[in-house]
Design a protein around this motif. Structure first.
Motif, short mmCIF file in Angstrom:
data_model
loop_
_atom_site.label_atom_id
_atom_site.label_comp_id
_atom_site.label_asym_id
_atom_site.label_seq_id
_atom_site.Cartn_x
_atom_site.Cartn_y
_atom_site.Cartn_z
N TYR A 95 0.84 -1.20 0.00
CA TYR A 95 0.00 0.00 0.00
C TYR A 95 0.87 1.25 0.00
O TYR A 95 0.65 2.19 -0.75
N ARG A 96 1.89 1.24 0.83
CA ARG A 96 2.79 2.39 0.94
C ARG A 96 3.51 2.64 -0.38
O ARG A 96 3.69 3.79 -0.79
N GLU A 97 3.91 1.57 -1.06
CA GLU A 97 4.61 1.72 -2.34
C GLU A 97 3.68 2.21 -3.45
O GLU A 97 4.08 3.00 -4.30
N GLU A 98 2.43 1.74 -3.44
CA GLU A 98 1.49 2.09 -4.50
C GLU A 98 0.79 3.43 -4.29
O GLU A 98 0.59 4.19 -5.23
N VAL A 99 0.43 3.74 -3.04
CA VAL A 99 -0.36 4.94 -2.75
C VAL A 99 0.53 6.10 -2.29
O VAL A 99 0.22 7.26 -2.53
N GLY A 100 1.61 5.77 -1.64
CA GLY A 100 2.49 6.79 -1.09
C GLY A 100 2.54 6.68 0.42
O GLY A 100 1.91 5.80 1.01
N PRO A 101 3.25 7.58 1.07
CA PRO A 101 3.40 7.49 2.53
C PRO A 101 2.08 7.69 3.26
O PRO A 101 1.17 8.37 2.77
N PHE A 102 2.00 7.07 4.41
CA PHE A 102 0.83 7.24 5.27
C PHE A 102 0.84 8.67 5.82
O PHE A 102 1.89 9.19 6.21
N LEU A 103 -0.32 9.29 5.83
CA LEU A 103 -0.45 10.62 6.39
C LEU A 103 -0.89 10.57 7.84
O LEU A 103 -0.63 11.49 8.61
N GLU A 104 -1.59 9.48 8.20
CA GLU A 104 -2.03 9.26 9.58
C GLU A 104 -2.21 7.77 9.82
O GLU A 104 -2.39 7.01 8.87
N VAL A 105 -2.15 7.38 11.07
CA VAL A 105 -2.25 5.98 11.44
C VAL A 105 -3.60 5.39 11.01
O VAL A 105 -3.68 4.25 10.56
N ALA A 106 -4.67 6.17 11.11
CA ALA A 106 -6.01 5.70 10.76
C ALA A 106 -6.11 5.26 9.31
O ALA A 106 -7.00 4.49 8.94
N GLN A 107 -5.19 5.70 8.49
CA GLN A 107 -5.17 5.34 7.07
C GLN A 107 -4.91 3.84 6.89
O GLN A 107 -5.16 3.29 5.82
N LEU A 108 -4.43 3.18 7.92
CA LEU A 108 -4.19 1.73 7.85
C LEU A 108 -5.45 0.96 7.47
O LEU A 108 -5.37 -0.12 6.90
N THR A 109 -6.62 1.49 7.80
CA THR A 109 -7.85 0.78 7.47
C THR A 109 -8.09 0.68 5.97
O THR A 109 -8.93 -0.07 5.53
#
Length: 104
Positions: free
Chosen positions: A70-84
Protein backbone atom coordinates in the motif's frame (compact mmCIF):
# COMPACT_ATOMS: atom_id res chain seq x y z
CA UNK A 1 -9.33 -5.64 75.37
CA UNK A 2 -6.07 -7.04 73.96
CA UNK A 3 -8.05 -9.22 71.53
CA UNK A 4 -10.05 -6.21 70.39
CA UNK A 5 -6.91 -4.16 69.76
CA UNK A 6 -5.21 -7.10 68.01
CA UNK A 7 -8.28 -7.61 65.85
CA UNK A 8 -8.40 -3.93 64.94
CA UNK A 9 -4.71 -3.97 64.03
CA UNK A 10 -5.21 -6.98 61.78
CA UNK A 11 -8.25 -5.39 60.14
CA UNK A 12 -6.48 -2.10 59.59
CA UNK A 13 -3.48 -3.91 58.11
CA UNK A 14 -5.79 -5.74 55.73
CA UNK A 15 -7.61 -2.54 54.86
CA UNK A 16 -4.33 -0.83 54.06
CA UNK A 17 -3.18 -3.73 51.86
CA UNK A 18 -6.47 -4.32 50.08
CA UNK A 19 -6.33 -1.21 47.84
CA UNK A 20 -2.71 -1.99 46.98
CA UNK A 21 -3.54 -5.54 45.94
CA UNK A 22 -6.56 -4.30 44.01
CA UNK A 23 -4.50 -1.63 42.27
CA UNK A 24 -1.88 -4.17 41.26
CA UNK A 25 -4.55 -6.40 39.78
CA UNK A 26 -5.99 -3.49 37.84
CA UNK A 27 -2.54 -2.55 36.63
CA UNK A 28 -1.88 -6.03 35.27
CA UNK A 29 -5.26 -6.15 33.56
CA UNK A 30 -4.77 -2.66 32.17
CA UNK A 31 -1.43 -3.55 30.64
CA UNK A 32 -2.98 -6.42 28.71
CA UNK A 33 -6.00 -4.46 27.55
CA UNK A 34 -4.36 -1.24 26.45
CA UNK A 35 -0.67 -1.87 26.30
CA UNK A 36 1.14 0.71 24.20
CA UNK A 37 4.72 1.42 23.35
CA UNK A 38 6.35 4.72 24.26
CA UNK A 39 6.39 7.13 21.31
CA UNK A 40 10.14 6.77 20.73
CA UNK A 41 9.74 2.96 20.42
CA UNK A 42 6.76 3.00 18.10
CA UNK A 43 7.18 1.78 14.55
CA UNK A 44 7.00 4.39 11.79
CA UNK A 45 4.56 3.12 9.17
CA UNK A 46 6.41 4.96 6.43
CA UNK A 47 9.79 3.35 7.00
CA UNK A 48 9.00 0.03 8.72
CA UNK A 49 10.26 -3.17 7.19
CA UNK A 50 8.17 -6.34 6.94
CA UNK A 51 10.24 -7.78 9.79
CA UNK A 52 9.32 -4.82 12.01
CA UNK A 53 5.65 -4.88 11.03
CA UNK A 54 5.21 -8.56 11.92
CA UNK A 55 6.10 -7.69 15.52
CA UNK A 56 2.81 -5.79 15.80
CA UNK A 57 -0.07 -7.62 17.51
CA UNK A 58 -2.16 -9.51 14.96
CA UNK A 59 0.08 -8.65 12.01
CA UNK A 60 1.58 -11.57 10.13
CA UNK A 61 3.58 -11.78 6.92
CA UNK A 62 0.60 -11.18 4.62
CA UNK A 63 -0.65 -8.07 6.44
CA UNK A 64 2.88 -6.71 6.74
CA UNK A 65 3.39 -7.18 3.01
CA UNK A 66 0.02 -5.52 2.33
CA UNK A 67 1.09 -2.49 4.40
CA UNK A 68 4.36 -2.16 2.48
CA UNK A 69 2.56 -2.69 -0.87
CA UNK A 70 0.00 0.00 0.00
CA UNK A 71 2.79 2.39 0.94
CA UNK A 72 4.61 1.72 -2.34
CA UNK A 73 1.49 2.09 -4.50
CA UNK A 74 -0.36 4.94 -2.75
CA UNK A 75 2.49 6.79 -1.09
CA UNK A 76 3.40 7.49 2.53
CA UNK A 77 0.83 7.24 5.27
CA UNK A 78 -0.45 10.62 6.39
CA UNK A 79 -2.03 9.26 9.58
CA UNK A 80 -2.25 5.98 11.44
CA UNK A 81 -6.01 5.70 10.76
CA UNK A 82 -5.17 5.34 7.07
CA UNK A 83 -4.19 1.73 7.85
CA UNK A 84 -7.85 0.78 7.47
CA UNK A 85 -7.42 1.34 3.73
CA UNK A 86 -4.96 -1.57 3.64
CA UNK A 87 -6.54 -4.88 2.63
CA UNK A 88 -7.16 -7.03 5.70
CA UNK A 89 -6.99 -4.22 8.26
CA UNK A 90 -10.23 -2.95 9.73
CA UNK A 91 -11.19 -0.87 12.73
CA UNK A 92 -10.71 -3.78 15.14
CA UNK A 93 -7.18 -4.48 13.91
CA UNK A 94 -6.39 -0.77 13.93
CA UNK A 95 -7.41 -0.51 17.57
CA UNK A 96 -5.01 -3.37 18.41
CA UNK A 97 -1.97 -1.83 16.76
CA UNK A 98 -2.46 1.94 16.82
CA UNK A 99 -0.61 2.23 20.13
CA UNK A 100 2.46 0.64 18.56
CA UNK A 101 2.77 2.69 15.38
CA UNK A 102 3.16 6.28 14.32
CA UNK A 103 3.53 8.32 11.15
CA UNK A 104 6.48 10.65 10.78
Amino acid sequence: MKKLISGLLVLSALAIQAPTVHAQGMSEEGNNASETAPIQQRIDLNSATIEQLVTLPGVGQSKAKAIVKYREEVGPFLEVAQLTQVKGIGEKMLSKIEGYVLVK
